[in-house]
Write an enzyme that holds these catalytic residues in place. Structure first.
Site, PDB file in Angstrom:
ATOM      1  N   HIS A 164       1.586   4.422  -2.880  1.00  0.00           N
ATOM      2  CA  HIS A 164       1.626   5.895  -2.776  1.00  0.00           C
ATOM      3  C   HIS A 164       2.801   6.460  -3.568  1.00  0.00           C
ATOM      4  O   HIS A 164       2.703   7.503  -4.188  1.00  0.00           O
ATOM      5  CB  HIS A 164       1.778   6.320  -1.318  1.00  0.00           C
TER       6      HIS A 164
ATOM      7  N   GLU B  64      -5.858   7.077  -0.873  1.00  0.00           N
ATOM      8  CA  GLU B  64      -5.821   5.872  -0.045  1.00  0.00           C
ATOM      9  C   GLU B  64      -6.469   4.694  -0.773  1.00  0.00           C
ATOM     10  O   GLU B  64      -5.947   3.580  -0.767  1.00  0.00           O
ATOM     11  CB  GLU B  64      -6.527   6.104   1.298  1.00  0.00           C
TER      12      GLU B  64
ATOM     13  N   HIS C 141       0.846  -1.199   0.000  1.00  0.00           N
ATOM     14  CA  HIS C 141       0.000   0.000   0.000  1.00  0.00           C
ATOM     15  C   HIS C 141       0.888   1.260   0.000  1.00  0.00           C
ATOM     16  O   HIS C 141       0.679   2.176  -0.790  1.00  0.00           O
ATOM     17  CB  HIS C 141      -0.919  -0.029   1.227  1.00  0.00           C
ATOM     18  N   GLU C 142       1.905   1.260   0.861  1.00  0.00           N
ATOM     19  CA  GLU C 142       2.809   2.420   0.930  1.00  0.00           C
ATOM     20  C   GLU C 142       3.589   2.586  -0.378  1.00  0.00           C
ATOM     21  O   GLU C 142       3.785   3.701  -0.858  1.00  0.00           O
ATOM     22  CB  GLU C 142       3.785   2.281   2.103  1.00  0.00           C
TER      23      GLU C 142
ATOM     24  N   ASP D 149      -4.721   1.293  -1.971  1.00  0.00           N
ATOM     25  CA  ASP D 149      -5.288  -0.008  -1.595  1.00  0.00           C
ATOM     26  C   ASP D 149      -5.430  -0.902  -2.818  1.00  0.00           C
ATOM     27  O   ASP D 149      -5.149  -2.108  -2.758  1.00  0.00           O
ATOM     28  CB  ASP D 149      -6.664   0.173  -0.931  1.00  0.00           C
TER      29      ASP D 149
HETATM   30 ZN    ZN Z   1      -2.002   5.265   2.694  1.00  0.00          ZN
END
Ligand code: ZN
Length: 411
Positions: free
Chosen positions: A279, A353, A275-276, A357
């Site tokens: 980003h 976010e 997930h990070e 995801d």
């Molecule tokens: Zn996040």
């Protein structure tokens, strides 16, 4: 005598406090009595009740501390406390740089001293009672002193830079200050992990093993340029878990809280990191930095327009306009604008976010991320049913149940 602008400032300060209170009350009333069905495995009934108690204790305490700060700022504005402090510091030095530094230094020091009893109560009474606190009094004291010194150095540097540009560049000072500040922001985010974080925490490279191999495999698959993985002793302060990336361009570092490694399975940790990585790969981080730079430019430009207006100094009770008084008054007047800009940023953040995801679902495993999110949220005793308005105005991340529902499509 009070000017109209002072009443505007007071209305802003009080209006913001009432708005926060209104949203907080909506949120308090939206707490469900029953555990939502999807969360029954991570929130046993007794834990759920404990969570409600914890939220309530925090909420009551925040009402007390914010009412107290509202009262303090109201009295200072009403009785022209800033004008009094300006005279007092002006008698000590009338140097173009030292006077503003002393003025703001005293304000920062006093507001920090006022916040210490509240912070003590929060850490050693509330967090302690609910079993989160791992901070020893020694860690608390050294943390406070280090934050004070770092705040003084960084705040002092930024302030000096702005005042110096104002004194040398005149009307165009905002442009120079903007360039200077942007370099500062980029430098700071680049070196945060190597310069600031080690002052508060110990970072150790992650040991070889299953977890390291799994993280490296995911990084390779998703095209994430990983250079180092560190484990941070987050358990020194709290039982809450977290992970983040730092660094720009190539050579990225991953920092894992030791609490995360203890509580989550290998698959779950990898999904959180995917997930990070999302980003980063989806350019959220670089966009965030650019937006931050644009916002700083806009603020400085508006500042250059209003800072010299005598009405601002007069509102704070200062007869002879001065740059630092204008700066302070502008800060108070600007707060609703920065609130609106901030709202735009958290709306964007919630969208990102979901995108991260979906990236994680692609390069790791949606169901592992779902169980990781459930564990992290329940360990932090977060409110599982926040009010939609409270979410809209305050949440940088979508609430847990929405994220779980979103991730369902990838299962
Ligand atoms: Zn996040």
């Amino acid at each position: 005598m009070h000017t109209t602008l002072l009443y505007v400032i007071l209305a802003i300060v009080i209006g913001e406090a009432l708005w926060a209170f209104f949203l907080g009350e909506l949120n308090r009333k939206s707490w469900s009595d029953k555990v939502p069905e999807r969360l029954q495995d991570v929130y046993p009934e007794d834990k759920f009740q404990k969570q409600k108690q914890y939220r309530l204790a925090n909420y009551r305490f925040s009402l007390i501390s914010s009412s107290f700060s509202l009262l303090v700022i109201f009295l200072i504005l009403w009785f022209k406390g800033f004008a009094w402090l300006n005279d007092l510091t002006g008698q000590i030095t009338d140097h173009w740089l030292l006077h503003p530094l002393l003025f703001f230094g005293i304000i920062a020091l006093v507001s920090m001293l006022i916040s210490i009893p509240f912070s003590l109560y929060d850490t050693f009474v509330i967090e302690e009672k609910f079993g989160f606190n791992k901070t020893s009094p020694k860690v608390f004291i050294t943390d406070t002193i280090k934050s004070l010194i770092i705040g003084a150095v960084i705040g002092g540097l930024i302030l000096s830079l702005i005042i110096w540009f104002y004194n040398t560049a005149g009307q165009l000072f905002w442009l120079y200050a903007w360039i200077g500040l942007s370099f500062f922001m980029i430098f700071f985010s680049k070196f945060y992990t190597s310069l600031i974080l080690p002052l508060f925490n110990k970072l150790k490279p992650l040991e070889d093993g299953e977890l390291k191999v799994a993280i490296e495999t995911m990084s390779l698959k998703s095209g994430f340029p990983l250079s180092n993985i560190f484990v941070m002793d987050g358990s020194k302060r709290s039982t809450k878990a977290n992970a983040f990336f730092s660094g720009f361009g190539k050579n990225k570092k991953i920092v894992l809280f030791d609490t995360l490694i203890n509580d989550l399975s290998v698959d779950e940790i990898v999904s959180v990191l995917a997930h990070e990585a999302g980003h980063f790969k989806l350019k959220h981080i670089i966009r965030g930095t650019i937006l931050g730079v644009i916002q700083a430019g806009l603020s400085l430009f508006l500042l250059s327009w209003f800072v010299n207006h005598p009405a601002i100094s007069h509102a704070l009770g200062v007869i002879e306009p001065a740059f630092h008084i204008g700066l302070l008054g502008f800060g108070l007047l600007y707060s609703p604008i920065s609130g609106v800009l901030g709202l735009g940023l958290i709306i964007l953040s919630r969208r990102q976010e979901y995108q991260a995801d979906s990236f994680a679902a692609k390069y790791s495993n949606a169901s592992a991320l779902q169980s990781a999110l459930k564990k992290i949220t329940s360990a932090a005793l977060s409110n599982p049913t926040p009010h939609p308005w409270f979410v809209f105005f305050n949440y940088s991340h979508p609430p847990l149940l929405s994220r779980l529902a979103y991730l369902d499509q990838f299962n």
